[in-house]
Design a protein around this motif. Structure first.
Motif, PDB file in Angstrom:
ATOM      1  N   ASN A  98     110.326   7.885 -12.699  1.00  0.00           N
ATOM      2  CA  ASN A  98     110.905   7.878 -11.355  1.00  0.00           C
ATOM      3  C   ASN A  98     110.909   9.244 -10.694  1.00  0.00           C
ATOM      4  O   ASN A  98     111.719   9.515  -9.808  1.00  0.00           O
ATOM      5  CB  ASN A  98     112.339   7.327 -11.427  1.00  0.00           C
ATOM      6  CG  ASN A  98     112.385   5.879 -11.897  1.00  0.00           C
ATOM      7  OD1 ASN A  98     111.957   4.982 -11.193  1.00  0.00           O
ATOM      8  ND2 ASN A  98     112.866   5.654 -13.106  1.00  0.00           N
ATOM      9  N   SER A  99     110.027  10.144 -11.120  1.00  0.00           N
ATOM     10  CA  SER A  99     110.060  11.513 -10.592  1.00  0.00           C
ATOM     11  C   SER A  99     109.371  11.636  -9.242  1.00  0.00           C
ATOM     12  O   SER A  99     109.592  12.601  -8.517  1.00  0.00           O
ATOM     13  CB  SER A  99     109.367  12.462 -11.575  1.00  0.00           C
ATOM     14  OG  SER A  99     107.970  12.190 -11.578  1.00  0.00           O
ATOM     15  N   THR A 105     112.027   2.347 -16.136  1.00  0.00           N
ATOM     16  CA  THR A 105     113.139   3.212 -16.542  1.00  0.00           C
ATOM     17  C   THR A 105     112.804   4.696 -16.443  1.00  0.00           C
ATOM     18  O   THR A 105     113.611   5.493 -15.964  1.00  0.00           O
ATOM     19  CB  THR A 105     113.544   2.913 -18.010  1.00  0.00           C
ATOM     20  OG1 THR A 105     113.755   1.520 -18.168  1.00  0.00           O
ATOM     21  CG2 THR A 105     114.793   3.693 -18.412  1.00  0.00           C
ATOM     22  N   ASN A 160     114.725  11.957 -14.330  1.00  0.00           N
ATOM     23  CA  ASN A 160     113.939  10.925 -13.650  1.00  0.00           C
ATOM     24  C   ASN A 160     114.080   9.537 -14.251  1.00  0.00           C
ATOM     25  O   ASN A 160     113.215   8.683 -14.137  1.00  0.00           O
ATOM     26  CB  ASN A 160     112.475  11.353 -13.612  1.00  0.00           C
ATOM     27  CG  ASN A 160     112.332  12.676 -12.885  1.00  0.00           C
ATOM     28  OD1 ASN A 160     112.865  12.838 -11.802  1.00  0.00           O
ATOM     29  ND2 ASN A 160     111.662  13.631 -13.512  1.00  0.00           N
ATOM     30  N   ILE A 161     115.205   9.359 -14.915  1.00  0.00           N
ATOM     31  CA  ILE A 161     115.537   8.055 -15.480  1.00  0.00           C
ATOM     32  C   ILE A 161     116.146   7.188 -14.393  1.00  0.00           C
ATOM     33  O   ILE A 161     116.913   7.665 -13.564  1.00  0.00           O
ATOM     34  CB  ILE A 161     116.592   8.244 -16.609  1.00  0.00           C
ATOM     35  CG1 ILE A 161     116.054   9.142 -17.713  1.00  0.00           C
ATOM     36  CG2 ILE A 161     117.088   6.907 -17.123  1.00  0.00           C
ATOM     37  CD1 ILE A 161     114.974   8.563 -18.545  1.00  0.00           C
ATOM     38  N   ARG A 162     115.812   5.925 -14.371  1.00  0.00           N
ATOM     39  CA  ARG A 162     116.514   4.970 -13.520  1.00  0.00           C
ATOM     40  C   ARG A 162     117.821   4.653 -14.218  1.00  0.00           C
ATOM     41  O   ARG A 162     117.835   3.974 -15.246  1.00  0.00           O
ATOM     42  CB  ARG A 162     115.666   3.714 -13.339  1.00  0.00           C
ATOM     43  CG  ARG A 162     116.198   2.740 -12.310  1.00  0.00           C
ATOM     44  CD  ARG A 162     115.206   1.621 -12.060  1.00  0.00           C
ATOM     45  NE  ARG A 162     114.025   2.113 -11.399  1.00  0.00           N
ATOM     46  CZ  ARG A 162     113.711   1.871 -10.126  1.00  0.00           C
ATOM     47  NH1 ARG A 162     114.489   1.122  -9.390  1.00  0.00           N
ATOM     48  NH2 ARG A 162     112.607   2.354  -9.609  1.00  0.00           N
ATOM     49  N   ALA A 204     115.675  17.944 -19.151  1.00  0.00           N
ATOM     50  CA  ALA A 204     114.915  17.766 -17.912  1.00  0.00           C
ATOM     51  C   ALA A 204     114.357  16.343 -17.777  1.00  0.00           C
ATOM     52  O   ALA A 204     114.367  15.763 -16.690  1.00  0.00           O
ATOM     53  CB  ALA A 204     113.791  18.786 -17.856  1.00  0.00           C
ATOM     54  N   TRP A 205     113.870  15.771 -18.886  1.00  0.00           N
ATOM     55  CA  TRP A 205     113.266  14.431 -18.793  1.00  0.00           C
ATOM     56  C   TRP A 205     114.269  13.372 -18.335  1.00  0.00           C
ATOM     57  O   TRP A 205     113.879  12.333 -17.801  1.00  0.00           O
ATOM     58  CB  TRP A 205     112.602  14.026 -20.115  1.00  0.00           C
ATOM     59  CG  TRP A 205     113.545  13.885 -21.290  1.00  0.00           C
ATOM     60  CD1 TRP A 205     113.838  14.840 -22.221  1.00  0.00           C
ATOM     61  CD2 TRP A 205     114.323  12.732 -21.656  1.00  0.00           C
ATOM     62  NE1 TRP A 205     114.749  14.366 -23.142  1.00  0.00           N
ATOM     63  CE2 TRP A 205     115.056  13.068 -22.818  1.00  0.00           C
ATOM     64  CE3 TRP A 205     114.471  11.458 -21.119  1.00  0.00           C
ATOM     65  CZ2 TRP A 205     115.930  12.176 -23.445  1.00  0.00           C
ATOM     66  CZ3 TRP A 205     115.338  10.560 -21.743  1.00  0.00           C
ATOM     67  CH2 TRP A 205     116.065  10.924 -22.897  1.00  0.00           C
ATOM     68  N   GLU A 206     115.546  13.666 -18.515  1.00  0.00           N
ATOM     69  CA  GLU A 206     116.565  12.691 -18.128  1.00  0.00           C
ATOM     70  C   GLU A 206     116.783  12.609 -16.618  1.00  0.00           C
ATOM     71  O   GLU A 206     117.384  11.657 -16.125  1.00  0.00           O
ATOM     72  CB  GLU A 206     117.896  13.013 -18.818  1.00  0.00           C
ATOM     73  CG  GLU A 206     117.863  12.789 -20.310  1.00  0.00           C
ATOM     74  CD  GLU A 206     119.233  12.931 -20.949  1.00  0.00           C
ATOM     75  OE1 GLU A 206     119.467  13.973 -21.575  1.00  0.00           O
ATOM     76  OE2 GLU A 206     120.063  12.011 -20.804  1.00  0.00           O
ATOM     77  N   ASP A 240     109.441  17.917 -20.639  1.00  0.00           N
ATOM     78  CA  ASP A 240     110.305  17.636 -19.488  1.00  0.00           C
ATOM     79  C   ASP A 240     110.103  16.235 -18.919  1.00  0.00           C
ATOM     80  O   ASP A 240     110.737  15.870 -17.924  1.00  0.00           O
ATOM     81  CB  ASP A 240     110.063  18.664 -18.373  1.00  0.00           C
ATOM     82  CG  ASP A 240     110.592  20.034 -18.765  1.00  0.00           C
ATOM     83  OD1 ASP A 240     111.313  20.130 -19.784  1.00  0.00           O
ATOM     84  OD2 ASP A 240     110.284  21.005 -18.056  1.00  0.00           O
ATOM     85  N   VAL A 241     109.207  15.485 -19.522  1.00  0.00           N
ATOM     86  CA  VAL A 241     108.987  14.108 -19.072  1.00  0.00           C
ATOM     87  C   VAL A 241     108.978  13.196 -20.296  1.00  0.00           C
ATOM     88  O   VAL A 241     108.944  13.663 -21.433  1.00  0.00           O
ATOM     89  CB  VAL A 241     107.642  13.956 -18.311  1.00  0.00           C
ATOM     90  CG1 VAL A 241     107.645  14.785 -17.031  1.00  0.00           C
ATOM     91  CG2 VAL A 241     106.456  14.319 -19.204  1.00  0.00           C
TER      92      VAL A 241
END
Lengths: 351, 351
Positions: free
Chosen positions: B96-97, B93, A7-9, A3-5, B172-173
């Motif tokens: 960005n959520s 990076t 919101n990666i740029r 899930a954390w991936e 998740d983040v």
């Protein structure tokens, strides 16, 4: 994917020219200057004890030296970790209109990378069949303009009147002229900085000043422009320039004789080398930079690139539309270019 | 205002602690280490001729030295121009959520600056009345978490179980633990890196390694996290670490005895100084850093700050809610702290 991936740029990064870790190669792939920095730099003994302190965040000694050199006030100068840092900060600072920024399709391949990184819309404007920028193509509405002069990898310089035309027709946006190679024969836009407050001229110590290993770049523009850029820089990293960069950078500026002498040597070698390779069936645009953009009448550039590599000579090949039959070759020492010329002579003969 | 100014990213930049250009001052305002870098660094003769070449873009020698030191593989290490550069790249990076990222209200004052720069929504979560982070406040939905451990300017460290609780409840983040000061008494979160792939631990050479002047920071995390961060870095500037940073940085890591010795000296001086000022009516939280966060029972911090300055002793004062009666005082040499103590004794006596 976790899930954390989400919101990666996610970006496709710029790929820099190879920095090979082996010795005994002739390295003509990243447009460095073969002569090394001023001998004055070698004589500076840095006080290592001082490394315990933070550097001057404003890098004032270096800013003042650059300002003095160009005969502008220090509030017109911004310094960064190479011109890439200056340009990255400039994209972030200046190109926020939501409109497309414009740059040539054949140009420094970092521009679209920065635009992608910051999600800035952009349009790569085609150069003509001789790889020349068409200035009228930059006259329409846009979110900003950036181009190198001389352009890379084409090596072509445009005159000041050409640059002024683009700046003049874009006074509602910021126009950046990237002069990384200007010392090798281009005409600088610096005289326009007082006339157009939206013009930023960017320079580097990595080419003509032989200091790629130190990472120093700078921009000159009107104080308002520089203040906006500095504010963003101070919002990113208070101390970008380390002590060695400041100390050695100042010393490099001080030795103007050495600078002029080594630049002249590169230009001489370039013109000699160009005339020699033209005899072998190569063609290149007139170069105002420390490299040549060369193509051969019959041997594919990729083949030359690969065979040169086998012979321990590294040049730059871009596997990209329009320029995939060209090589970008940095001008090394006379001796290095003689070696490369011998290699090319043999290659052409055997072909 | 000119039209081009409409599309500027306008920010309120971080204001770094003053780097005074005069000598003969006692500088206790920016948490530097008073002992200077390892003597091994002073013995390194840099080959200045090599400055003509670009540095290794991956800074492999430095990355490998750091990896080796922490007994992790090199693909878990990212280096930058000070931990500020590492953190700035990390914000860009990872956050960005569109959801609020969380950090303490009393903390490193750059976090909200980066959030503003990149337009990342954020919430400054209040620490308790003893300036301690309340871990349960970080359990809700968010866009990412960052906090220093030990925290600054409070100097308070939390145990590993506390850090793990926050990481565990935020899988998740991306969670960033900023360990700028950990070597002075904190418990590192590095053992958690293999357990939680969303954890990034950030370090610096500017404090315990006495190399603020060089600008070296690094992050350790799982290879996926590091790859995302590196891609953004390569989209920003191919060559961030200059040759002196790489060369001297490696040498600093190599001299572990000196590192331990100087860190121990700072810790000893801190504990002695703390016990002395407590006798004068000062209080400070238990410090696990190279500074104390001190307040006096009757003399306002601002007054002490100003009077110290007149006496050529510079400490850090933050004119901010909740902490405007505190000073952040870097631990200098024993001699420097004796001078500051004499000053404080006189001040308290005269009050």
């Amino acid at each position: 994917m976790s899930a954390w991936e989400d919101n990666i740029r996610k970006v496709v990064p710029y790929v820099p020219g190879e920095q090979p870790k082996v010795d005994n190669i002739i390295k003509l792939n990243t447009n460095e200057n073969p002569y090394g920095p001023s001998p004055r730099v070698e004589k500076i003994a840095m006080d290592m004890e001082k490394l315990k302190l933070y550097p001057d965040p404003a890098a004032s000694a270096l800013v003042d030296a650059i300002a003095n050199y160009h005969e502008v006030s220090s509030d017109k100068v911004f310094v960064g970790v190479g011109s890439d840092d200056v340009l990255a900060m400039s994209f972030l600072t200046f190109f926020n209109s939501g409109k497309e920024i414009l740059f040539p399709d054949i140009t420094y391949s970092f521009y679209d990378v920065w635009a992608e990184l910051y999600k800035i819309p952009y349009k790569a404007v085609p150069v003509d069949d001789d790889f020349r920028i068409i200035k009228e193509d930059y006259h329409g509405e846009n979110g900003g303009v950036i181009f190198p002069n001389p352009n890379a990898p084409t090596s072509i310089a445009e005159p000041l009147s050409f640059v002024e035309d683009i700046v003049k027709n874009n006074q509602d946006v910021v126009v950046i002229v990237d002069e990384a190679y200007v010392d090798f024969g281009g005409e600088t836009a610096l005289p326009l900085v007082d006339k157009y407050e939206n013009l930023l001229v960017v320079r580097t110590f990595s080419k003509s000043r032989s200091m790629a290993g130190l990472r120093i770049g700078y921009a000159i523009g009107n104080p308002k422009l520089i203040k906006y850029l500095s504010d963003v820089k101070y919002s990113f990293n208070s101390y970008t320039m380390n002590m060695p960069s400041i100390i050695y950078g100042v010393e490099s500026i001080a030795d103007d004789d050495y600078f002029k002498e080594t630049v002249a040597k590169v230009v001489d070698t370039r013109e000699w080398f160009k005339s020699e390779i033209e005899k072998l069936g190569f063609a290149c645009p007139p170069s105002s930079a420390n490299f040549l953009f060369m193509t051969h009448e019959s041997i594919p550039a990729k083949e030359i690139f690969e065979k040169a590599r086998e012979a321990k000579i590294i040049v730059r090949y871009f596997n990209k539309p329009r320029i995939d039959n060209y090589l970008r070759v940095t001008i090394g020492t006379r001796k290095e270019m003689e070696s490369f010329l011998s290699f090319l002579k043999k290659l052409v003969k055997d072909n």
